[in-house]
Design an enzyme around this catalytic site. Structure first.
Site, PDB file in Angstrom:
ATOM      1  N   LYS A   1       0.975  -1.304  -0.123  1.00 40.94           N
ATOM      2  CA  LYS A   1       0.094  -0.089   0.033  1.00 40.94           C
ATOM      3  C   LYS A   1       0.975   1.076  -0.052  1.00 40.94           C
ATOM      4  CE  LYS A   1      -3.845   1.697   2.864  1.00 40.94           C
ATOM      5  NZ  LYS A   1      -4.552   1.525   3.818  1.00 40.94           N
TER       6      LYS A   1
ATOM      7  N   SER B   1      -9.456   1.343   2.824  1.00 37.53           N
ATOM      8  CA  SER B   1      -8.590   2.185   1.992  1.00 37.53           C
ATOM      9  C   SER B   1      -7.609   1.451   1.340  1.00 37.53           C
ATOM     10  CB  SER B   1      -7.973   3.126   2.603  1.00 37.53           C
ATOM     11  OG  SER B   1      -6.990   2.783   3.883  1.00 37.53           O
TER      12      SER B   1
ATOM     13  N   SER C   1      -9.875  -0.966   6.733  1.00 35.96           N
ATOM     14  CA  SER C   1      -9.038  -0.661   5.569  1.00 35.96           C
ATOM     15  C   SER C   1      -8.336  -2.015   4.947  1.00 35.96           C
ATOM     16  CB  SER C   1      -8.221   0.469   5.810  1.00 35.96           C
ATOM     17  OG  SER C   1      -8.958   1.516   5.928  1.00 35.96           O
TER      18      SER C   1
END
Length: 606
Positions: free
Chosen positions: A193, A271, A295
């Protein structure tokens, strides 16, 4: 991708060992810092390096005929697999099967870390080949539009690592020199990420305001991955600054959404949506995300992945762009529980730069892979609260089937009457903590070339997702509002919120203890949606949760179901119980095998 097939008999394997370089390195040189797959692939290790290899095989072969009363028995008794108190050729053959080696056909799509290690050991593939093939898949598929989805595409990757092939070549060289992998992640291409700092790629946190954020070092978790020999392949898209449970980025100058590879009409979740979409569509081997309020778990559910939200304190957040440090935690997202366990092995542990991780000392097993037991559900007691299931027809059907499947594997599943409303009702820390925690990151880590050095400046920059800032500092943009939280307001809030989390842990632990249950189970969410406050139970207690595919929607589910949409089953346990949770989810996964491969992203042909 198809490789040569040459099946090796047990007898032949017993003779050739790993088939790699015959120069034996010392046990100290070869010992991995994260354990190999235990217990199967470590049972019979005679050299103390947490793996079975040529050296163990040679030692056992030389000891054929040794019995329990003979000199030297203690040195080889661990490999007496049939328990007859004598080392025989049958023991040698069984030991050979525990070597990470397989030169049969290898397919990249859905390949596990174990598949890759076996193929690399056999010379069927290499880290360079794996890395090149994943880079080719990213180039082919990430921006591939599909007419049936209004020409949308994944948009899951922000940048690929120009040094990835160099790192892969170094891994291949080390494998040859050591006679095998240094860890289960050696040579494995990893997607991060884009809030994890990397010294060889910018860290944007999904924002155009941070496009110039080239840090001088790696996040602690990234450094640990590199120490294991992992190849950092790419940085994944994410919801800008991890604010929402969708994934929208502003990198490149426009607001762009990340979509699910199963249905490009749907967001990939957030996310950590880019990690979810890329790993599910086989654009990387294993991914890492972060979870503040869902997330990791939301994109895992939307994209049929296993996601681990670790105990806050198990993994370091140093060098990760924060949202709310009272709740932030980083963990793996993978196509299987096995890969998630392998990945967690590499990154768990204390870090002086993140003081809360000192709580993990003495609470981390030698290897999380030791919990990969297909019978782990037998005799366990699981509980659920009816309100967490909701009313969605797909979710109700899948959850009821999951309960039946868990019981079929020997678990007792009970309905609890306890209330989860207090824990579920605590608000996320992201509103009141974001400005303060982001500023700490800016002061300590942000690259010198980034001109925006505060949340207020970011909000005014014009380089953020539409609606999240305002050029003059007025208006209702998310960042504009959060930039106005003063230090005094933060200090007042954080003391209260930390007390809430401590109370949440006490409440949830009491529910587990009073009901004598090993884990609480509930649907992670609905089909491309959420259910009540389910996602808050882990963040608002700091306790770990593992989410695993539970099945997909079918046409007969209620009214207008999103056919094919996945739902995950989440297991929540006591602090630092990641190992037992991995065991439970592995047993459930092995009994059900609910994950499917996204049809639009098949293997590439050459």
């Amino acid at each position: 991708m198809r490789r040569r097939a040459a099946l090796v008999s047990t007898a032949a394997l017993a003779m050739i060992g790993t088939g790699l370089a015959t120069g034996a390195a010392s046990a100290e040189e070869k010992a991995p810092s994260a354990g190999f797959l235990a217990p199967y692939y470590t049972q019979g290790d005679l050299t103390g390096d947490s793996q079975v290899d040529r050296a163990d095989l040679d030692r056992l072969t030389a000891a054929v005929g040794t019995g329990s009363g003979d000199a030297g028995w203690d040195a080889v008794s661990a490999a007496d697999h049939d328990g007859d108190a004598t080392i025989t050729l049958a023991d040698v053959a069984r030991l050979s099967q525990r070597i990470l080696y397989d030169d049969g056909p290898f397919e990249l799509v859905e390949a596990s870390a174990l598949d890759m290690q076996k193929a690399m050991n056999a010379g069927v593939t290499s880290s360079v080949e794996l890395t090149r093939d994943y880079l080719e898949r990213i180039a082919t598929y990430d921006k591939l539009p599909f007419a049936q989805f209004a020409n949308r595409y994944l948009n899951s990757i922000i940048t690929t690592n120009q040094d990835a092939l160099t790192a892969a070549a170094a891994s291949d060289a080390a494998r040859a020199a050591h006679g095998g992998p240094r860890s289960m992640l050696d040579g494995i291409p990893i997607v991060l990420k884009d809030n994890y700092d990397t010294k060889d790629m910018p860290t944007t946190a999904g924002s155009g305001a941070f496009e110039a954020n080239q840090t001088s070092d790696d996040a602690t978790m990234v450094a640990k991955l590199r120490d294991e020999g992992a190849v950092i392949l790419a940085k994944a898209s994410m919801d800008e600054f991890a604010i929402n449970l969708t994934s929208q980025i502003s990198v490149g100058g426009t607001t762009t959404t990340v979509y699910s590879p199963y249905n490009l009409n749907q967001t990939s979740g957030g996310s950590s949506g880019g990690t979810g979409a890329s790993i599910s569509s086989n654009l990387g081997a294993i991914g890492f995300g972060t979870d503040t309020g869902g997330s990791i778990r939301v994109p895992s559910s939307y994209n049929q992945l296993v996601g681990i939200r670790p105990t806050v304190g198990l993994t370091s957040r140093s060098g990760i762009v924060p949202l709310a440090l009272s709740q932030d935690t980083g963990g793996p997202m993978a196509r299987s529980v096995t890969d998630a366990a392998v990945a967690l092995d590499a990154v768990a542990g204390a870090d002086p730069a993140d003081p809360i991780t000192s709580e993990s000392n003495g609470r981390i097993p030698a290897s999380y892979t030791s919990y990969l037991d297909p019978t782990a559900l037998k005799g366990k007691r699981l509980g659920y609260v009816q309100s967490t299931i909701g009313t969605n027809a797909t979710v109700v059907r899948l959850f009821n089937q999951a309960v039946a499947d868990l019981r079929a594997q020997g678990a007792e599943v009970v309905v609890l009457t306890d209330s989860l409303s207090t824990v579920g009702g605590y608000a996320s820390g992201s509103t009141n903590e974001f400005r303060h925690d982001l500023q700490t990151y800016i002061d300590d880590h942000l690259g010198k070339d980034v001109p925006y050095r505060s949340l207020d400046q970011i909000a005014r920059s014009g380089k953020v997702v539409t609606g999240r800032g305002s050029a003059d500092g007025s208006g209702n943009g998310t960042y504009t509002a959060r930039a106005k939280v003063t230090e005094e307001q933060y200090q007042t809030y954080i003391a209260t919120h930390r007390a809430e989390i401590a109370n949440g842990e006490a409440i949830m632990t009491k529910i587990l203890d009073d009901n004598a249950i090993d884990a609480l189970i509930y649907p992670t969410g609905s089909t491309y949606g959420t259910i009540g406050t389910n996602l808050r139970l882990s963040p608002n207690s700091g306790m770990p949760a593992v989410t695993v595919p539970m099945g997909q929607a079918v046409a007969t589910d209620g009214t207008n179901p999103i056919v094919g949409a996945n739902v995950n089953l989440e297991f929540l346990g006591r602090n630092y119980s990641e190992g037992p949770l991995i065991g439970l989810t592995y047993a459930y996964e092995q009994a059900t095998h609910h994950r499917t491969t996204p049809a639009n992203y098949p293997g590439l042909t050459r």
